[in-house]
Design a protein around this motif. Structure first.
Motif, PDB file in Angstrom:
ATOM      1  N   THR A  95      36.456   5.733  16.090  1.00  9.77           N
ATOM      2  CA  THR A  95      36.789   6.918  15.291  1.00  9.77           C
ATOM      3  C   THR A  95      35.575   7.517  14.591  1.00  9.77           C
ATOM      4  O   THR A  95      35.693   8.563  13.962  1.00  9.77           O
ATOM      5  CB  THR A  95      37.853   6.575  14.230  1.00  9.77           C
ATOM      6  OG1 THR A  95      37.359   5.522  13.390  1.00  9.77           O
ATOM      7  CG2 THR A  95      39.160   6.125  14.889  1.00  9.77           C
ATOM      8  N   VAL A  96      34.401   6.871  14.689  1.00  5.75           N
ATOM      9  CA  VAL A  96      33.207   7.406  14.036  1.00  5.75           C
ATOM     10  C   VAL A  96      32.662   8.582  14.844  1.00  5.75           C
ATOM     11  O   VAL A  96      32.984   8.741  16.029  1.00  5.75           O
ATOM     12  CB  VAL A  96      32.116   6.317  13.903  1.00  5.75           C
ATOM     13  CG1 VAL A  96      32.617   5.166  13.042  1.00  5.75           C
ATOM     14  CG2 VAL A  96      31.657   5.819  15.274  1.00  5.75           C
ATOM     15  N   PRO A  97      31.829   9.441  14.236  1.00  3.58           N
ATOM     16  CA  PRO A  97      31.215  10.537  15.004  1.00  3.58           C
ATOM     17  C   PRO A  97      30.414   9.999  16.186  1.00  3.58           C
ATOM     18  O   PRO A  97      29.708   8.994  16.076  1.00  3.58           O
ATOM     19  CB  PRO A  97      30.301  11.208  13.974  1.00  3.58           C
ATOM     20  CG  PRO A  97      30.919  10.898  12.651  1.00  3.58           C
ATOM     21  CD  PRO A  97      31.482   9.520  12.800  1.00  3.58           C
ATOM     22  N   VAL A  98      30.537  10.683  17.327  1.00  2.00           N
ATOM     23  CA  VAL A  98      29.859  10.269  18.558  1.00  2.00           C
ATOM     24  C   VAL A  98      29.185  11.469  19.210  1.00  2.00           C
ATOM     25  O   VAL A  98      29.776  12.550  19.305  1.00  2.00           O
ATOM     26  CB  VAL A  98      30.849   9.639  19.564  1.00  2.00           C
ATOM     27  CG1 VAL A  98      30.171   9.381  20.908  1.00  2.00           C
ATOM     28  CG2 VAL A  98      31.434   8.342  19.024  1.00  2.00           C
ATOM     29  N   GLU A  99      27.962  11.268  19.648  1.00  2.00           N
ATOM     30  CA  GLU A  99      27.284  12.208  20.537  1.00  2.00           C
ATOM     31  C   GLU A  99      27.233  11.539  21.904  1.00  2.00           C
ATOM     32  O   GLU A  99      26.721  10.412  22.021  1.00  2.00           O
ATOM     33  CB  GLU A  99      25.887  12.516  20.011  1.00  2.00           C
ATOM     34  CG  GLU A  99      25.193  13.646  20.739  1.00  2.00           C
ATOM     35  CD  GLU A  99      23.993  14.155  19.957  1.00  2.00           C
ATOM     36  OE1 GLU A  99      24.190  14.941  18.996  1.00  2.00           O
ATOM     37  OE2 GLU A  99      22.859  13.758  20.290  1.00  2.00           O
ATOM     38  N   PHE A 100      27.771  12.194  22.917  1.00  2.00           N
ATOM     39  CA  PHE A 100      27.948  11.568  24.230  1.00  2.00           C
ATOM     40  C   PHE A 100      27.109  12.310  25.265  1.00  2.00           C
ATOM     41  O   PHE A 100      27.240  13.524  25.440  1.00  2.00           O
ATOM     42  CB  PHE A 100      29.418  11.598  24.640  1.00  2.00           C
ATOM     43  CG  PHE A 100      29.748  10.743  25.830  1.00  2.00           C
ATOM     44  CD1 PHE A 100      30.104   9.409  25.660  1.00  2.00           C
ATOM     45  CD2 PHE A 100      29.678  11.257  27.111  1.00  2.00           C
ATOM     46  CE1 PHE A 100      30.401   8.611  26.761  1.00  2.00           C
ATOM     47  CE2 PHE A 100      29.976  10.474  28.216  1.00  2.00           C
ATOM     48  CZ  PHE A 100      30.340   9.142  28.041  1.00  2.00           C
ATOM     49  N   LEU A 101      26.247  11.561  25.967  1.00  2.00           N
ATOM     50  CA  LEU A 101      25.343  12.135  26.967  1.00  2.00           C
ATOM     51  C   LEU A 101      25.901  11.911  28.368  1.00  2.00           C
ATOM     52  O   LEU A 101      26.292  10.795  28.716  1.00  2.00           O
ATOM     53  CB  LEU A 101      23.965  11.488  26.857  1.00  2.00           C
ATOM     54  CG  LEU A 101      23.306  11.500  25.473  1.00  2.00           C
ATOM     55  CD1 LEU A 101      21.947  10.814  25.520  1.00  2.00           C
ATOM     56  CD2 LEU A 101      23.168  12.911  24.954  1.00  2.00           C
ATOM     57  N   LEU A 102      25.926  12.985  29.145  1.00  2.00           N
ATOM     58  CA  LEU A 102      26.450  12.910  30.506  1.00  2.00           C
ATOM     59  C   LEU A 102      25.514  13.664  31.438  1.00  2.00           C
ATOM     60  O   LEU A 102      25.148  14.806  31.162  1.00  2.00           O
ATOM     61  CB  LEU A 102      27.859  13.508  30.562  1.00  2.00           C
ATOM     62  CG  LEU A 102      28.583  13.457  31.910  1.00  2.00           C
ATOM     63  CD1 LEU A 102      30.074  13.183  31.707  1.00  2.00           C
ATOM     64  CD2 LEU A 102      28.414  14.771  32.686  1.00  2.00           C
ATOM     65  N   GLN A 103      25.114  13.010  32.519  1.00  2.00           N
ATOM     66  CA  GLN A 103      24.306  13.662  33.548  1.00  2.00           C
ATOM     67  C   GLN A 103      25.230  14.178  34.645  1.00  2.00           C
ATOM     68  O   GLN A 103      25.960  13.419  35.275  1.00  2.00           O
ATOM     69  CB  GLN A 103      23.278  12.685  34.109  1.00  2.00           C
ATOM     70  CG  GLN A 103      22.137  12.361  33.148  1.00  2.00           C
ATOM     71  CD  GLN A 103      21.357  13.590  32.748  1.00  2.00           C
ATOM     72  OE1 GLN A 103      21.554  14.128  31.648  1.00  2.00           O
ATOM     73  NE2 GLN A 103      20.476  14.060  33.615  1.00  2.00           N
ATOM     74  N   TRP A 104      25.203  15.490  34.851  1.00  2.00           N
ATOM     75  CA  TRP A 104      26.176  16.166  35.705  1.00  2.00           C
ATOM     76  C   TRP A 104      26.130  15.688  37.149  1.00  2.00           C
ATOM     77  O   TRP A 104      27.138  15.719  37.853  1.00  2.00           O
ATOM     78  CB  TRP A 104      25.944  17.672  35.639  1.00  2.00           C
ATOM     79  CG  TRP A 104      27.156  18.489  35.942  1.00  2.00           C
ATOM     80  CD1 TRP A 104      27.353  19.323  37.008  1.00  2.00           C
ATOM     81  CD2 TRP A 104      28.344  18.574  35.150  1.00  2.00           C
ATOM     82  NE1 TRP A 104      28.589  19.925  36.932  1.00  2.00           N
ATOM     83  CE2 TRP A 104      29.219  19.476  35.788  1.00  2.00           C
ATOM     84  CE3 TRP A 104      28.758  17.984  33.953  1.00  2.00           C
ATOM     85  CZ2 TRP A 104      30.478  19.790  35.287  1.00  2.00           C
ATOM     86  CZ3 TRP A 104      30.000  18.293  33.452  1.00  2.00           C
ATOM     87  CH2 TRP A 104      30.848  19.184  34.119  1.00  2.00           C
ATOM     88  N   ASP A 105      24.973  15.226  37.590  1.00  2.00           N
ATOM     89  CA  ASP A 105      24.804  14.802  38.982  1.00  2.00           C
ATOM     90  C   ASP A 105      24.591  13.289  39.084  1.00  2.00           C
ATOM     91  O   ASP A 105      23.942  12.810  40.016  1.00  2.00           O
ATOM     92  CB  ASP A 105      23.612  15.547  39.602  1.00  2.00           C
ATOM     93  CG  ASP A 105      23.710  17.050  39.382  1.00  2.00           C
ATOM     94  OD1 ASP A 105      24.669  17.656  39.889  1.00  2.00           O
ATOM     95  OD2 ASP A 105      22.840  17.606  38.682  1.00  2.00           O
TER      96      ASP A 105
END
Length: 243
Positions: free
Chosen positions: A183-193
């Motif tokens: 439930t804490v703030p999250v920054e989520f990184l995703l590589q599209w390829d």
């Protein structure tokens, strides 16, 4: 906790240590006193606590934000002894991928197995490091992608001292249920390829997070091609939530 060495450069003090057989490294501002935010960083698969990208990121957290940063070798990595069970499973998984099986579920299952050991280890590291006078019991953040995400999701879900987390390059195959407890703030990184984690799995993991504040940072490129500007965003994210 036993310190093995201490070196300073460009205002950053680096200490190598062991804690109950766990090799680790702690970075703090040179001459630091009193409590400060602490970020625990999880390295990627096949890497270690002093992988070049991790060290560069840790040093910026210290130099620009006056944070403390700690990282440890996970089982079977870095200065940890060879783990025959994990090596066997990794070899079997690679053979199944080479035979045409989708890797996402295999990777997720492997991460879940390793997390059973790393979650209590990382909690013990937090206990020890936060007792040091130049770190103290300040707010805690977590950063980890790829293997660091697979292990970080159960860690953040289980550890109430973590106030904000940067995660990414991971999927929901084995983590969705655990992610629902975050439930804490999250920054989520995703590589599209991403060639290792299907885009749909990454998006599903982001969706499973129960955080009221969560942001998805999607960039073109493959698994290991996170753009450099995301480090600037991470610095701003932790500065907002840990200071």
């Amino acid at each position: 906790m036993r310190f093995l060495s201490g070196t300073s450069s460009d205002g950053v003090f680096e200490q190598l240590f062991t804690l109950d057989g766990i090799p680790g490294v702690l970075w703090t501002p040179e001459g630091a006193t009193g409590p400060r935010p602490l970020v625990l960083m999880g390295h990627g698969g096949g890497q270690h606590k002093k992988a070049p990208d991790l060290v560069a990121r840790a040093r910026r957290f210290v130099a620009e934000c006056a944070f403390a940063v700690v990282a440890v070798d996970v089982p079977g990595h870095g200065d940890r002894p060879k783990d025959e069970e994990l090596d066997r499973i990794a070899t079997e998984n690679q053979a199944r991928v080479d035979a045409g099986e989708e890797p996402a579920a295999l990777i997720a299952g492997f991460h879940a197995l390793v997390a059973r050991r790393t979650v209590p280890e990382w909690q013990a590291v937090l206990d020890a490091v936060r007792q040091l006078p130049h770190v103290g019991a300040g707010p805690v953040g977590y950063w980890g992608v790829s293997l660091g995400c697979g292990l970080g999701v159960p860690f953040v879900a289980a550890e109430p001292r973590v106030r904000a987390a940067v995660l990414g390059l991971g999927g929901a195959a084995a983590s969705a249920g655990v992610a629902a407890r975050i439930t804490v703030p999250v920054e989520f990184l995703l590589q599209w390829d991403d060639e290792r984690v299907p885009r749909s799995q990454g998006l599903a993991l982001f969706d499973a997070l129960a955080s009221a504040e969560k942001t998805l940072h999607a960039n073109p490129g493959q698994h290991a091609e996170i753009p450099a500007h995301e480090l600037d965003s991470t610095l701003r994210f932790f500065a907002r939530h840990l200071v």
